[in-house]
Design an enzyme around this catalytic site. Structure first.
Site, mmCIF file in Angstrom:
data_model
loop_
_atom_site.group_PDB
_atom_site.id
_atom_site.type_symbol
_atom_site.label_atom_id
_atom_site.label_comp_id
_atom_site.label_asym_id
_atom_site.label_seq_id
_atom_site.Cartn_x
_atom_site.Cartn_y
_atom_site.Cartn_z
ATOM 1 N N GLY A 139 20.110 37.911 17.315
ATOM 2 C CA GLY A 139 20.937 37.142 16.384
ATOM 3 C C GLY A 139 21.752 36.174 17.216
ATOM 4 N N HIS A 140 21.358 34.915 17.195
ATOM 5 C CA HIS A 140 22.020 33.912 18.035
ATOM 6 C C HIS A 140 22.833 32.979 17.145
ATOM 7 C CE1 HIS A 140 18.756 34.489 21.377
ATOM 8 N NE2 HIS A 140 19.407 35.591 21.073
ATOM 9 N N LYS A 143 24.557 33.314 23.940
ATOM 10 C CA LYS A 143 23.408 32.501 24.375
ATOM 11 C C LYS A 143 23.124 31.376 23.395
ATOM 12 C CE LYS A 143 20.889 36.236 24.301
ATOM 13 N NZ LYS A 143 21.925 37.254 24.054
ATOM 14 N N GLN A 179 18.383 39.045 23.790
ATOM 15 C CA GLN A 179 18.997 40.270 24.320
ATOM 16 C C GLN A 179 19.646 39.972 25.694
ATOM 17 O OE1 GLN A 179 15.412 40.830 23.031
ATOM 18 N NE2 GLN A 179 16.585 40.808 21.152
ATOM 19 N N THR A 198 23.196 40.361 13.791
ATOM 20 C CA THR A 198 21.975 40.771 13.087
ATOM 21 C C THR A 198 22.253 41.913 12.125
ATOM 22 O OG1 THR A 198 20.530 40.000 14.839
ATOM 23 C CG2 THR A 198 19.626 41.711 13.425
ATOM 24 N N THR A 199 22.987 42.929 12.586
ATOM 25 C CA THR A 199 23.171 44.134 11.764
ATOM 26 C C THR A 199 24.594 44.282 11.236
ATOM 27 O OG1 THR A 199 23.676 45.398 13.765
ATOM 28 C CG2 THR A 199 21.379 45.406 13.025
ATOM 29 N N ASP A 230 24.212 39.413 23.147
ATOM 30 C CA ASP A 230 25.340 38.809 22.422
ATOM 31 C C ASP A 230 26.356 38.134 23.342
ATOM 32 O OD1 ASP A 230 24.154 39.829 20.138
ATOM 33 O OD2 ASP A 230 25.317 41.690 20.224
HETATM 34 P P1 GDP Z 1 23.948 35.632 21.371
HETATM 35 O O1 GDP Z 1 23.136 36.708 20.754
HETATM 36 O O2 GDP Z 1 24.012 35.769 22.850
HETATM 37 O O3 GDP Z 1 23.539 34.258 20.951
HETATM 38 O O4 GDP Z 1 25.445 35.874 20.858
HETATM 39 P P2 GDP Z 1 25.899 36.195 19.336
HETATM 40 O O5 GDP Z 1 25.776 34.970 18.538
HETATM 41 O O6 GDP Z 1 25.231 37.415 18.857
HETATM 42 O O7 GDP Z 1 27.400 36.611 19.587
HETATM 43 C C1 GDP Z 1 28.299 35.761 20.209
HETATM 44 C C2 GDP Z 1 29.469 35.545 19.264
HETATM 45 O O8 GDP Z 1 30.484 34.874 19.955
HETATM 46 C C3 GDP Z 1 29.118 34.656 18.076
HETATM 47 O O9 GDP Z 1 29.920 35.027 17.002
HETATM 48 C C4 GDP Z 1 29.507 33.267 18.584
HETATM 49 O O10 GDP Z 1 29.810 32.369 17.531
HETATM 50 C C5 GDP Z 1 30.730 33.598 19.363
HETATM 51 N N1 GDP Z 1 31.059 32.739 20.496
HETATM 52 C C6 GDP Z 1 30.256 32.237 21.466
HETATM 53 N N2 GDP Z 1 31.009 31.633 22.425
HETATM 54 C C7 GDP Z 1 32.298 31.775 22.028
HETATM 55 C C8 GDP Z 1 33.540 31.410 22.599
HETATM 56 O O11 GDP Z 1 33.635 30.858 23.678
HETATM 57 N N3 GDP Z 1 34.676 31.742 21.886
HETATM 58 C C9 GDP Z 1 34.618 32.372 20.682
HETATM 59 N N4 GDP Z 1 35.761 32.610 20.057
HETATM 60 N N5 GDP Z 1 33.474 32.743 20.129
HETATM 61 C C10 GDP Z 1 32.333 32.463 20.812
HETATM 62 P P1 IMO Z 2 20.697 39.041 21.076
HETATM 63 O O1 IMO Z 2 19.499 38.192 21.403
HETATM 64 C C1 IMO Z 2 22.598 42.917 21.311
HETATM 65 C C2 IMO Z 2 20.008 46.414 21.112
HETATM 66 C C3 IMO Z 2 20.137 47.320 19.909
HETATM 67 C C4 IMO Z 2 19.785 48.657 20.565
HETATM 68 C C5 IMO Z 2 18.690 48.262 21.537
HETATM 69 C C6 IMO Z 2 17.275 48.458 21.010
HETATM 70 O O2 IMO Z 2 21.385 38.649 19.830
HETATM 71 O O3 IMO Z 2 21.590 39.155 22.257
HETATM 72 P P2 IMO Z 2 15.785 47.120 19.253
HETATM 73 O O4 IMO Z 2 16.030 46.840 17.814
HETATM 74 O O5 IMO Z 2 15.586 45.929 20.097
HETATM 75 O O6 IMO Z 2 14.711 48.142 19.471
HETATM 76 O O7 IMO Z 2 17.155 47.849 19.739
HETATM 77 O O8 IMO Z 2 18.900 46.911 21.836
HETATM 78 N N1 IMO Z 2 19.740 44.990 20.808
HETATM 79 C C7 IMO Z 2 20.650 44.021 20.937
HETATM 80 N N2 IMO Z 2 21.955 44.089 21.250
HETATM 81 N N3 IMO Z 2 22.012 41.719 21.121
HETATM 82 C C8 IMO Z 2 20.695 41.642 20.825
HETATM 83 O O9 IMO Z 2 20.044 40.471 20.747
HETATM 84 C C9 IMO Z 2 19.957 42.826 20.680
HETATM 85 N N4 IMO Z 2 18.684 43.107 20.370
HETATM 86 C C10 IMO Z 2 18.556 44.432 20.469
HETATM 87 O O10 IMO Z 2 21.431 47.311 19.382
HETATM 88 O O11 IMO Z 2 20.879 49.111 21.309
HETATM 89 MG MG MG Z 3 23.306 38.186 19.282
#
Ligand code: GDP
Ligand code: IMO
Ligand code: MG
Length: 420
Positions: free
Chosen positions: A40-41, A16, A221, A296-297, A13
């Protein structure tokens, strides 16, 4: 831009999806190499929020091809739902998506076993998407793959054998057995819908490289969720680090040109396991701004200070060349800001995270304090437009991490990005 691997340098998270969306402008193909719909991207474009789980985040840009590589575990039903959801938002998905015939399938018993294991003490805090059990079957050489799903008779036969075994396990755990007929029908129907996308993606990627196409490898991840290098057992079940981009796509290491690491300006983690710099006040403050809820969750992410011990180690494992720092705006009103520069374990200083989970849990962060900037940064589009304390902060955490800073993100939308 040449072939680029993008990696999360913390616990997932990191943002990415947002950075992939920005970098896709310079790429021809975006590939996922590991993980499944546990990812969850988030991409925000023209005020619409897209959350990608299995489909690469490049799908929102026209003319780009997205590939789900052999190292990904695919839940066909979830993938179809994702395709449908994106189409409803106006995203075109046809010849721009390819799925490896070697990708393993996530089946309902994987999800149920994941759920059952999560009821026990010592749970991991998984996403309950069946990821661990699916990779478990892959390693045990008893998994089913996309290629099986493309051959209905073969699929049904293998499914039947797998259900005999898994229904016994599920019943022993007190769960309901799974109906062969239901799973067989729904999976075969999903398989027919996915058939046009299934291909030998290894050959596709190699031919594309020969033609000079530029590939972006989208890590899922983060480094500390890696099955080998993460905070085992509180990890996911794939190699989330740079090597996974090769094994999960069939593209060899010497075809990779650079590795971009994405890190948040602070730390977050969702699920169980140590987060050495976790801070209740910072967590509460970020949640009160509506930030840091899982894509995601929906679970609340735990938050902490920037951990340079962890990111420096991530830099080493992944060979990070360039850094993208995200969510800088999350610290806009935090003052002072703490940065963990070292751990202390049993009175001794430590510069790398220990491999052992209980040792990591006992590590005490050693902090340095920096002045905050107490100014909104979201409208900054040039590095010089950031307050001087913010510039100092990002330069300092980049230096501690040991790679060159090339991007700073100050908001979730495509445009809210500073390219250095
Ligand atoms: P990923 O799994 O690495 O793609 O990250 P996620 O999407 O799960 O979580 C990142 C969160 O931060 C999401 O809600 C994005 O919309 C948000 N986000 C990413 N970059 C920025 C930023 O620079 N500022 C803010 N406010 N939100 C951001
Ligand atoms: P993105 O790509 C954050 C975490 C889960 C748990 C552990 C194992 O969005 O960054 P799993 O379901 O993979 O067996 O869970 O890994 N986890 C993540 N945490 N971002 C993710 O993906 C994750 N995918 C799995 O919360 O701790
Ligand atoms: Mg994510």
């Amino acid at each position: 831009m040449a072939n680029t691997i993008l990696i999360g340098m913390q616990w997932g998270d990191e943002g990415k999806g947002k950075i992939i969306d920005v970098l896709t402008a310079q790429a021809d193909i975006v590939v996922r190499s590991q993980g499944g719909n546990n990812a969850g991207h988030t991409v925000i474009y023209r005020r619409v929020k897209y959350v990608l789980h299995l489909i690469p985040s490049g799908i929102l840009r026209r003319g780009k091809v997205c590939v789900i590589g052999n190292g990904v575990v695919v839940d066909p039903i979830a993938l179809l739902a994702e395709i449908d959801g994106l189409r409803k938002l106006g995203v075109k998905i046809n010849k721009n998506l390819l799925i490896s015939d070697c990708a393993h399938l996530v089946l309902p018993y994987h999800r149920m076993l994941d759920e059952q294991r999560e009821l026990r003490r010592g749970r991991i805090g998984t996403t309950k998407r069946g990821i661990g059990p699916a990779y478990g079957d892959k390693a045990a050489r008893t998994g089913l793959r996309m290629s099986d799903l493309m051959q209905p008779i073969v699929f049904s036969k293998k499914l039947q054998a797998k259900l005999i075994e898994n229904n016994r396990i599920l019943q022993a755990l007190g769960a309901k057995p799974i109906s062969f007929r239901e799973v067989n029908e729904s999976y075969l129907a999903a398989g027919e819908n996915l058939r046009p996308f299934v291909a030998n993606t290894v050959v596709y990627l190699h031919r594309a490289i020969e033609r000079g196409k530029k590939i972006l490898f989208e890590g899922a991840q983060g480094t500390f969720l890696d099955i080998d290098h993460g905070t085992y057992p509180y990890v996911t079940s794939s190699n989330t680090t740079a090597g996974g981009a090769c094994t999960g796509t069939g593209v060899p290491p010497h075809r990779m040109d650079r590795v971009v690491g994405v890190m948040k300006a602070y730390s977050t983690r969702v699920g169980e396991g140590a987060l050495p710099t976790e801070d209740a006040q910072l967590t509460q403050m970020l949640h009160s701004l509506g930030r840091e809820f899982g894509a995601t969750t929906g679970r609340k992410r735990r938050c902490g200070w920037f951990d340079a011990v962890a990111t420096r180690y991530a830099g080493m494992i992944n060979g990070i060349d360039e850094l993208a720092i995200t969510n800088l705006d999350g610290l806009d009103h935090v003052d002072p800001i703490r940065v963990c520069v070292r751990y202390r374990l049993n009175g001794k200083p430590l510069d790398v995270p220990p491999c052992d989970a209980s040792q990591l849990a006992n590590c005490e962060p050693i902090y340095e304090e920096m002045r905050g900037w107490n100014t909104p940064t979201r409208s900054a589009r040039k590095f010089s437009q950031l307050p001087s304390a913010a510039r100092k902060y990002v330069k300092y955490i980049s230096k501690l991490t040991g790679a060159q800073l090339t991007m700073v993100s100050v908001g979730p939308a495509r445009g809210e990005t500073i390219v250095l």
